[in-house]
Design an enzyme around this catalytic site. Structure first.
Site, PDB file in Angstrom:
ATOM      1  N   GLU A  23       0.821  -1.220   0.000  1.00 46.71           N
ATOM      2  CA  GLU A  23       0.000   0.000   0.000  1.00 46.71           C
ATOM      3  C   GLU A  23       0.856   1.272   0.000  1.00 46.71           C
ATOM      4  OE1 GLU A  23      -1.479   1.742   3.532  1.00 46.71           O
ATOM      5  OE2 GLU A  23      -1.134  -0.054   4.728  1.00 46.71           O
ATOM      6  N   LYS A  84      -5.731  10.609   1.093  1.00 44.88           N
ATOM      7  CA  LYS A  84      -5.801   9.244   1.634  1.00 44.88           C
ATOM      8  C   LYS A  84      -7.048   8.581   1.052  1.00 44.88           C
ATOM      9  CE  LYS A  84      -6.567   6.949   6.064  1.00 44.88           C
ATOM     10  NZ  LYS A  84      -6.767   7.166   7.498  1.00 44.88           N
ATOM     11  N   VAL A 104      -5.410   0.161   3.141  1.00 41.08           N
ATOM     12  CA  VAL A 104      -5.562  -1.292   3.007  1.00 41.08           C
ATOM     13  C   VAL A 104      -6.778  -1.602   2.131  1.00 41.08           C
ATOM     14  CG1 VAL A 104      -6.134  -3.413   4.276  1.00 41.08           C
ATOM     15  CG2 VAL A 104      -4.360  -1.868   5.149  1.00 41.08           C
ATOM     16  N   ASP A 136     -16.940   5.086  14.156  1.00 43.68           N
ATOM     17  CA  ASP A 136     -15.703   5.041  13.366  1.00 43.68           C
ATOM     18  C   ASP A 136     -15.163   3.617  13.270  1.00 43.68           C
ATOM     19  OD1 ASP A 136     -13.342   5.400  12.060  1.00 43.68           O
ATOM     20  OD2 ASP A 136     -12.603   7.021  13.326  1.00 43.68           O
ATOM     21  N   SER A 138     -13.075   1.356  10.435  1.00 41.09           N
ATOM     22  CA  SER A 138     -12.341   1.476   9.170  1.00 41.09           C
ATOM     23  C   SER A 138     -12.996   0.650   8.069  1.00 41.09           C
ATOM     24  CB  SER A 138     -10.910   0.998   9.365  1.00 41.09           C
ATOM     25  OG  SER A 138     -10.255   0.942   8.120  1.00 41.09           O
ATOM     26  N   ASP A 140     -11.455  -0.774   5.954  1.00 41.88           N
ATOM     27  CA  ASP A 140     -10.590  -1.951   5.747  1.00 41.88           C
ATOM     28  C   ASP A 140     -11.339  -3.236   6.116  1.00 41.88           C
ATOM     29  OD1 ASP A 140      -8.584  -0.134   5.194  1.00 41.88           O
ATOM     30  OD2 ASP A 140      -7.392  -0.570   6.983  1.00 41.88           O
ATOM     31  N   LYS A 157      -3.165  -2.068  16.210  1.00 39.57           N
ATOM     32  CA  LYS A 157      -2.610  -1.441  17.408  1.00 39.57           C
ATOM     33  C   LYS A 157      -3.711  -0.971  18.335  1.00 39.57           C
ATOM     34  CE  LYS A 157      -0.393   1.464  14.770  1.00 39.57           C
ATOM     35  NZ  LYS A 157      -1.207   1.199  13.578  1.00 39.57           N
TER      36      LYS A 157
END
Ligand code: PSU
Ligand code: MN
Length: 306
Positions: A23, A84, A104, A136, A138, A140, A157
């Site tokens: 990526e 982004k 991703v 929120d 992602s 992904d 993380k």
């Protein structure tokens, strides 16, 4: 033309050589210059040394490049104002002919379009802490739910809610495989303390899972959690304290949406005096190593009939 595949990647795909996608958000938004460029180029080197062809993906003037060259990676590392890009951003960035760094999610989409099945990254996005209020999560995770690409990462993380991230992946049918480990990796540290259902003993076993999922036509991704090596790992309590302070700061500054992950990453780098950056680089190299071995094994067996 929205998608351009470099000659090297095109040749590799044509000759049935293993290709590994990479990526570009990690380059433009995930790390400072010049470490971002250095890391991206070293990752490509590791992948090549392990018998695969790297394909770093990014969008230049509204054109997705599958297999950026050194010059393009350098530009990504230095240019300001690159968008982004996740799934929702793709059509806008193409239409407006902008530069876009692929997350991703967007990298999975473009890799899949190009016929690349294995993708190495650092960490994935997930369910953010307090997502019950902020919503929120992602994209992904949605991409892992539906797009046929295997993602090798070092877990997620603790800026994220890891148990909720695992629940979400379970609901959407995404296998999460622990590479030589029974717990989810926590990015900067090797063990989040959260149990995974499947520990995999080697790359071959992972390649078999990929093959089975594809043969069964179970659409969607596979997530491989590859723990950071002991020698590079950061103490959980130390890093979690810094992460929590960074989240508090983001809340105070009302940072939201797609800006939150880059903000937190930068805060953590500053507060750990680059220790987190060193760990981040080390874990990506480790993912490149394991990911290319998986790609190599999978490429050997994917067309066998057994
Ligand atoms: N985690 C990292 N480094 C990164 C990212 C996540 O340690 O660079 C990037 C990846 O591109 C990931 C994206 O796909 O952040 C997730 O952003 P969001 O939470 O806005 O979906
Ligand atoms: Mn988000």
């Amino acid at each position: 033309m929205y998608i351009v595949i470099s000659q090297k990647v095109l040749d590799a795909l044509k000759n049935n050589q293993p290709v590994v996608a990479l990526e570009s958000t990690i380059i433009s938004h995930g790390m400072p210059y010049p470490q971002n460029v250095e890391t991206a180029l070293n990752v490509e080197k590791i992948i090549k040394e392990n018998g695969c062809v790297p394909a770093t993906i990014g969008i230049i003037d509204g054109q997705a490049i599958i297999g950026m060259d050194e010059k393009q990676i350098n530009m990504f590392g230095q240019r300001k104002g690159i968008v982004k890009v996740s799934r929702r951003d793709l059509p806008v960035v193409f239409a407006k002919k902008l530069w876009g760094a692929t997350t991703v999610a967007a990298t999975m989409i473009l890799a899949n379009m190009a016929g690349i099945e294995i993708f190495v990254t650092g960490g994935i996005g997930g369910v953010h802490k307090n997502a019950q209020q902020t919503f929120d999560i992602s994209s992904d995770l949605q991409e892992l739910a539906k797009t046929n690409v295997t993602v090798i990462c070092a877990g997620a993380k603790a800026i994220l809610d890891l148990p909720l991230t695992l629940e979400y992946l379970e609901t959407f049918g995404v296998p999460v495989l622990g590479y030589k480990s029974s717990n989810l990796a926590a990015f900067y540290s090797k063990d989040s303390g959260f149990k995974l259902d499947y520990e995999m003993k080697d790359e071959k076993e992972i390649a078999q899972v990929i093959k089975c999922k594809r043969q069964l036509k179970l659409d969607g991704g596979i997530l491989v959690s590859n723990p950071i090596l002991d020698q590079d790992s950061i103490d959980n309590d130390y890093i979690n304290n810094i992460i929590n302070n960074a989240i508090d700061k983001a809340n105070k500054l009302q940072i939201k949406g797609k800006d939150i992950t880059p903000f937190l990453l930068k805060e953590i780098v500053d507060e750990t005096q680059n220790k987190s950056l060193m760990a981040n680089i080390a874990l990506i190299y480790n993912n490149a190593l394991v990911g290319s071995k998986i790609a190599f094994e999978y490429n050997q067996i994917k067309n066998n009939n057994d």
